[in-house]
Enzyme design. Structure first.
Site, PDB file in Angstrom:
ATOM      1  N   HIS A 108      95.999  61.262  15.640  1.00  0.00           N
ATOM      2  CA  HIS A 108      96.307  60.873  14.257  1.00  0.00           C
ATOM      3  C   HIS A 108      95.311  61.446  13.260  1.00  0.00           C
ATOM      4  CE1 HIS A 108      98.640  57.195  16.014  1.00  0.00           C
ATOM      5  NE2 HIS A 108      99.265  58.341  16.170  1.00  0.00           N
ATOM      6  N   GLN A 129      93.967  57.559  19.213  1.00  0.00           N
ATOM      7  CA  GLN A 129      94.727  57.365  17.981  1.00  0.00           C
ATOM      8  C   GLN A 129      93.750  57.151  16.815  1.00  0.00           C
ATOM      9  OE1 GLN A 129      98.308  54.594  18.673  1.00  0.00           O
ATOM     10  NE2 GLN A 129      97.032  54.271  20.479  1.00  0.00           N
ATOM     11  N   ASN A 130      92.480  57.019  17.149  1.00  0.00           N
ATOM     12  CA  ASN A 130      91.478  56.708  16.125  1.00  0.00           C
ATOM     13  C   ASN A 130      91.060  57.957  15.355  1.00  0.00           C
ATOM     14  OD1 ASN A 130      91.630  54.167  17.242  1.00  0.00           O
ATOM     15  ND2 ASN A 130      89.744  54.396  18.454  1.00  0.00           N
ATOM     16  N   VAL A 131      90.725  57.741  14.113  1.00  0.00           N
ATOM     17  CA  VAL A 131      90.309  58.870  13.273  1.00  0.00           C
ATOM     18  C   VAL A 131      88.787  58.876  13.106  1.00  0.00           C
ATOM     19  CG1 VAL A 131      92.539  59.009  12.094  1.00  0.00           C
ATOM     20  CG2 VAL A 131      90.752  57.513  11.147  1.00  0.00           C
ATOM     21  N   ASP A 132      88.120  57.882  13.748  1.00  0.00           N
ATOM     22  CA  ASP A 132      86.648  57.882  13.687  1.00  0.00           C
ATOM     23  C   ASP A 132      86.110  58.890  14.702  1.00  0.00           C
ATOM     24  OD1 ASP A 132      86.912  54.821  15.503  1.00  0.00           O
ATOM     25  OD2 ASP A 132      86.060  56.656  16.350  1.00  0.00           O
ATOM     26  N   ARG A 180      86.934  54.209   3.942  1.00  0.00           N
ATOM     27  CA  ARG A 180      86.819  54.188   5.414  1.00  0.00           C
ATOM     28  C   ARG A 180      85.788  55.233   5.876  1.00  0.00           C
ATOM     29  NH1 ARG A 180      92.652  54.707   7.804  1.00  0.00           N
ATOM     30  NH2 ARG A 180      91.535  54.427   9.786  1.00  0.00           N
ATOM     31  N   TYR A 205      90.862  56.258   1.965  1.00  0.00           N
ATOM     32  CA  TYR A 205      90.164  56.987   3.045  1.00  0.00           C
ATOM     33  C   TYR A 205      88.690  57.207   2.703  1.00  0.00           C
ATOM     34  CZ  TYR A 205      94.570  57.420   5.412  1.00  0.00           C
ATOM     35  OH  TYR A 205      95.741  57.092   6.078  1.00  0.00           O
ATOM     36  N   GLY A 211      92.248  49.218  23.914  1.00  0.00           N
ATOM     37  CA  GLY A 211      92.223  48.848  22.498  1.00  0.00           C
ATOM     38  C   GLY A 211      93.367  49.369  21.664  1.00  0.00           C
ATOM     39  N   THR A 212      94.577  49.346  22.222  1.00  0.00           N
ATOM     40  CA  THR A 212      95.731  49.741  21.413  1.00  0.00           C
ATOM     41  C   THR A 212      96.870  48.766  21.659  1.00  0.00           C
ATOM     42  OG1 THR A 212      97.419  51.448  21.017  1.00  0.00           O
ATOM     43  CG2 THR A 212      96.386  51.423  23.205  1.00  0.00           C
TER      44      THR A 212
HETATM   45  N1  APR Z   1      88.204  45.471  22.516  1.00  0.00           N
HETATM   46  C1  APR Z   1      89.374  46.019  22.939  1.00  0.00           C
HETATM   47  N2  APR Z   1      90.554  45.899  22.275  1.00  0.00           N
HETATM   48  C2  APR Z   1      90.529  45.153  21.145  1.00  0.00           C
HETATM   49  C3  APR Z   1      89.354  44.552  20.639  1.00  0.00           C
HETATM   50  C4  APR Z   1      88.160  44.728  21.381  1.00  0.00           C
HETATM   51  N3  APR Z   1      86.997  44.194  20.982  1.00  0.00           N
HETATM   52  N4  APR Z   1      89.684  43.886  19.494  1.00  0.00           N
HETATM   53  C5  APR Z   1      91.019  44.088  19.291  1.00  0.00           C
HETATM   54  N5  APR Z   1      91.524  44.839  20.291  1.00  0.00           N
HETATM   55  C6  APR Z   1      92.900  45.288  20.503  1.00  0.00           C
HETATM   56  C7  APR Z   1      93.971  44.386  19.929  1.00  0.00           C
HETATM   57  O1  APR Z   1      94.266  43.336  20.851  1.00  0.00           O
HETATM   58  C8  APR Z   1      95.129  45.362  19.787  1.00  0.00           C
HETATM   59  O2  APR Z   1      95.874  45.466  20.986  1.00  0.00           O
HETATM   60  O3  APR Z   1      93.053  46.515  19.827  1.00  0.00           O
HETATM   61  C9  APR Z   1      94.427  46.698  19.523  1.00  0.00           C
HETATM   62  C10 APR Z   1      94.521  47.123  18.086  1.00  0.00           C
HETATM   63  O4  APR Z   1      95.868  47.393  17.804  1.00  0.00           O
HETATM   64  P1  APR Z   1      96.214  48.103  16.418  1.00  0.00           P
HETATM   65  O5  APR Z   1      95.438  47.421  15.320  1.00  0.00           O
HETATM   66  O6  APR Z   1      97.710  48.172  16.338  1.00  0.00           O
HETATM   67  O7  APR Z   1      95.586  49.553  16.575  1.00  0.00           O
HETATM   68  P2  APR Z   1      96.249  50.810  17.262  1.00  0.00           P
HETATM   69  O8  APR Z   1      97.044  50.403  18.467  1.00  0.00           O
HETATM   70  O9  APR Z   1      95.160  51.788  17.461  1.00  0.00           O
HETATM   71  O10 APR Z   1      97.255  51.346  16.118  1.00  0.00           O
HETATM   72  C11 APR Z   1      97.919  52.564  16.392  1.00  0.00           C
HETATM   73  O11 APR Z   1      98.864  52.581  14.181  1.00  0.00           O
HETATM   74  O12 APR Z   1      98.336  52.030  12.068  1.00  0.00           O
HETATM   75  C12 APR Z   1      98.573  53.104  12.880  1.00  0.00           C
HETATM   76  O13 APR Z   1      97.726  55.281  12.836  1.00  0.00           O
HETATM   77  C13 APR Z   1      97.342  53.949  12.977  1.00  0.00           C
HETATM   78  O14 APR Z   1      96.274  54.858  14.931  1.00  0.00           O
HETATM   79  C14 APR Z   1      96.852  53.686  14.382  1.00  0.00           C
HETATM   80  C15 APR Z   1      98.117  53.336  15.128  1.00  0.00           C
END
Ligand code: APR
Length: 232
Positions: free
Chosen positions: A105, A87-90, A57, A54, A170-171
């Site tokens: 999170h 869900q982001n920690v930023d 990061r 962390y 973006g999830t």
């Molecule tokens: N713009 C939008 N979305 C994007 C981009 C972009 N430029 N680049 C990637 N993505 C998308 C990917 O297609 C994917 O669907 O962002 C998503 C990222 O997915 P993850 O990496 O699984 O992230 P997230 O969904 O936030 O993870 C959820 O999992 O690891 C734990 O606690 C952690 O908060 C996190 C949680």
């Protein structure tokens, strides 16, 4: 009365600011065993490794800026009652100007006592072994690890229940309970999902009024925001 919008953001909204996502190729988890750096067991086994993960990061976060997606989301507050549920920690939504943010999170720029969880501190530097709270307990990242409770879930669900529009950005919609929040949206709600590689989970598959914009956040979100503002 301003119409309510709930934004559900994940790592992808910060990708174009230079912060790695978790599950994309070369993502954050590819370099690490998740359970070693983001679980209570990992903390018990090797707290120094977890602190260093962390600390790296947090150092990186101080070098990046919000992008056009964060800024467009913040702009929505001029016309709508917006709750950002991330869900982001930023802290990029904060730095872009959003004022009502729920961190499901946790937050990278905060630490907390391992013994007294309500003792939470601002933290911009490293957390090291031996850094203690006022009552002498070791400090840890103020992050929700796998297997830990998501304390802000209820207010997040309430915000989605009241929303006329839900913007998902973006999830990968894989990590519950966050991934299930869209299921609380009212049946008439308009749902937007901005993601270059969208994954429709069970709750999303039930949504009647879903619009998928398979684009990066910095182009997809401004389009959605423009459409919503024009509708005003
Ligand atoms: N713009 C939008 N979305 C994007 C981009 C972009 N430029 N680049 C990637 N993505 C998308 C990917 O297609 C994917 O669907 O962002 C998503 C990222 O997915 P993850 O990496 O699984 O992230 P997230 O969904 O936030 O993870 C959820 O999992 O690891 C734990 O606690 C952690 O908060 C996190 C949680």
């Amino acid at each position: 009365m301003m119409k309510k919008i709930a934004v559900l953001s994940g790592a992808g909204v910060s990708a174009e600011s230079g912060i790695k996502t978790f599950r994309d190729a070369g993502g954050l988890w590819e370099g690490h065993d998740v359970m070693e750096v983001a679980s209570p067991d990992g903390w018990r086994r090797n707290p120094a490794l977890v602190l260093d993960f962390y600390n790296q990061r947090r150092r990186q976060l101080l070098t990046v800026e919000p992008n056009a997606a964060h800024l467009a989301i913040a702009q929505l507050e001029q016309y709508f009652d917006v709750t950002v549920i991330t869900q982001n920690v930023d802290d990029l939504h904060e730095r872009a100007g959003s004022t009502h943010i729920i961190h499901l999170h946790g937050e990278l720029r905060k630490s907390r006592s391992t013994r007294y969880p309500q003792m939470i501190y601002d933290c911009d530097g490293d957390i090291l072994l031996g850094d203690l709270c006022e009552k002498g307990a070791q400090l840890r990242p103020h992050i929700v690890w796998f297997g830990e409770m998501v304390p802000m879930l209820e207010p997040a669900a309430e915000a989605v229940e009241l929303a006329e529009t839900v913007i998902i950005v973006g999830t990968s919609m894989q990590v519950y309970p966050a991934a299930g929040l869209v299921g609380f949206a009212p049946p008439f709600a308009r749902i937007y999902y901005v993601d270059p590689n969208p994954s429709i989970n069970y709750e999303l598959s039930l949504m009647g009024n879903l619009r998928v914009i398979a684009e990066p956040a910095t182009t997809g979100i401004p389009k959605v925001v423009e459409e919503l503002m024009a509708r005003q």
